[in-house]
Design an enzyme around this catalytic site. Structure first.
Site, short mmCIF file in Angstrom:
data_model
loop_
_atom_site.label_atom_id
_atom_site.label_comp_id
_atom_site.label_asym_id
_atom_site.label_seq_id
_atom_site.Cartn_x
_atom_site.Cartn_y
_atom_site.Cartn_z
N ASP A 132 108.87 150.63 104.97
CA ASP A 132 107.81 151.63 104.94
C ASP A 132 108.14 152.85 105.81
O ASP A 132 107.25 153.49 106.36
CB ASP A 132 106.50 150.98 105.43
CG ASP A 132 105.27 151.83 105.10
OD1 ASP A 132 105.32 152.58 104.12
OD2 ASP A 132 104.28 151.74 105.84
N CYS A 186 95.90 140.44 86.17
CA CYS A 186 94.54 140.71 86.66
C CYS A 186 93.48 140.36 85.62
O CYS A 186 92.32 140.11 85.97
CB CYS A 186 94.40 142.18 87.04
SG CYS A 186 95.29 142.63 88.55
N CYS A 189 89.25 140.92 85.43
CA CYS A 189 88.64 140.97 86.77
C CYS A 189 88.61 142.41 87.30
O CYS A 189 89.59 143.15 87.20
CB CYS A 189 89.43 140.09 87.74
SG CYS A 189 88.81 140.12 89.44
N CYS A 192 88.08 144.01 92.88
CA CYS A 192 88.59 144.96 93.87
C CYS A 192 88.03 146.36 93.64
O CYS A 192 87.79 147.10 94.59
CB CYS A 192 90.12 144.99 93.86
SG CYS A 192 90.87 145.47 92.29
N CYS A 196 84.79 148.42 96.40
CA CYS A 196 85.19 149.60 97.17
C CYS A 196 83.98 150.45 97.55
O CYS A 196 83.28 150.97 96.68
CB CYS A 196 86.18 150.45 96.38
SG CYS A 196 86.74 151.92 97.29
N CYS A 242 89.20 145.46 99.31
CA CYS A 242 89.79 145.18 97.99
C CYS A 242 90.81 144.05 98.06
O CYS A 242 91.04 143.35 97.06
CB CYS A 242 90.40 146.44 97.38
SG CYS A 242 91.80 147.14 98.29
#
Length: 347
Positions: A132, A186, A189, A192, A196, A242
């Site tokens: 990162d 996913c 669904c 998440c 938010c 999330c």
């Protein structure tokens, strides 16, 4: 090639990584186009570095043309508690799980270097390691390497690991057998997206960082828009909503690195105590923590917003003294908080 890869996987797992996958530097097509759209729409906000060196970020093969393989590794930081519980304690602060203890950059990079040195010794190749800290799109590469898939919240998900893990990359000149890319699972669904608080997802698999609480509390400089401040709740550094709500976490493995387990004083610290931090106190409290990089002023700004959202008039005295803070943004946040508390506003 297969034997070398098998031994590499064994070495990485022995060093503490939870998952290992391999892809080619050019095996994540579409990165450049997605990045171009994201930046063109302004969704990167103040993160100017996202727009810099886009030719490298959008094309991993261009970052180091000599590289023949990319080894992607997963490092677990699974919490031992429900990160959503603290959101109900309005006089307490919510700190993102990953930041409740030591900075992962240092821990992961040292582990990556040990695995990389082993590969150099075995193969006589060259390596570069990234955590990162370079123009590397880790998540698309991790999906290409079979570690999982980018979910609707844009974070990486895994059937075996859930979504509580960091990513590290080893670019190497060694030829390694690539893995099959991860497939999206996913389904229908939308947990998440629905949870938010700031509606930061314009659509599934898309994020507008300008509305993301992690961005607003960590990357965003200056005052946060007044319409968004109430939506921050008591989140003062990052947001785990999330991630925490994802059903795939029922398969999450426990973290084995003790330095990621939350410090007791950061699991649910009192907002009144955090509001008292001066620069020296802030540096002392967050030495070795990723929180240290945002500095005292931005941190206390976030604390003031959380106090304003607490609905607790007892906290007025704690934030009142910040109304004349030397930092204009902190002073603005404190005056906003005092006004809300005196008006009895919680929405």
């Amino acid at each position: 090639m297969a034997d070398l890869k098998a031994r590499l996987v064994d070495k990485a797992l022995a060093e503490g990584f939870a998952g290992v996958g391999v892809c080619r530097p050019d095996s994540a097509p579409g990165i450049a186009e997605r990045l171009d759209r994201f930046v063109a729409q302004g969704r990167h906000g103040q993160m100017g570095w996202m727009a810099e060196r886009m030719q490298w970020r959008g094309d991993p093969a261009a970052l180091w043309p000599a590289a023949r393989s990319v080894v992607m590794l997963a490092e677990l930081y699974t919490p031992d508690h429900d990160p959503l519980d603290v959101l109900e304690q309005r006089d307490r602060a919510a700190v993102s799980v990953y930041a409740q203890n030591r900075d992962y950059h240092d821990i992961v990079k040292k582990r990556l270097k040990r695995v990389g040195r082993w590969l150099v010794e075995q193969e006589g190749c060259e390596i570069k390691v990234f955590v990162d800290t370079a123009p590397v799109m880790e998540k698309p590469l991790a999906q290409a390497a079979g570690l999982g898939w980018q979910g609707k919240h844009t974070n990486l998900l895994s059937r075996e690991l859930g979504n509580w893990f960091f990513l590290g990359a080893i670019f190497t000149t060694a030829e390694l057998e690539p893995d099959q890319p991860g497939e999206e699972n996913c389904g229908s669904c939308t947990a998440c997206l629905d949870i938010c608080p700031t509606h930061a997802f314009p659509a599934p698999f898309q994020l507008d960082a300008r509305r993301c609480i992690s961005y607003l509390t960590i990357e965003h400089k200056g005052p946060v828009d007044e319409e968004l401040r109430p939506l921050l709740g008591n989140r003062i550094y990052g947001c785990d909503d999330c991630l925490a709500i994802c059903p795939w976490n029922k398969f999450a493995q426990e973290a084995t690195e003790m330095r990621y387990l939350g410090r007791e004083d950061l699991r649910a610290p009192a907002l009144a105590d955090l509001a008292k931090l001066d620069d020296a106190g802030f540096r002392a409290m967050f030495s070795g923590s990723p929180i240290k990089r945002i500095g005292r002023d931005r941190f206390v700004r976030n604390v003031a917003y959380a106090i304003g959202n607490s609905g607790d008039p007892a906290l007025v005295s704690g934030v009142q003294g910040l109304c004349e803070d030397s930092d204009a943004t902190v002073a603005d946040a404190a005056r906003w908080a005092v006004g809300r508390l005196k008006d009895g506003r919680t929405e």
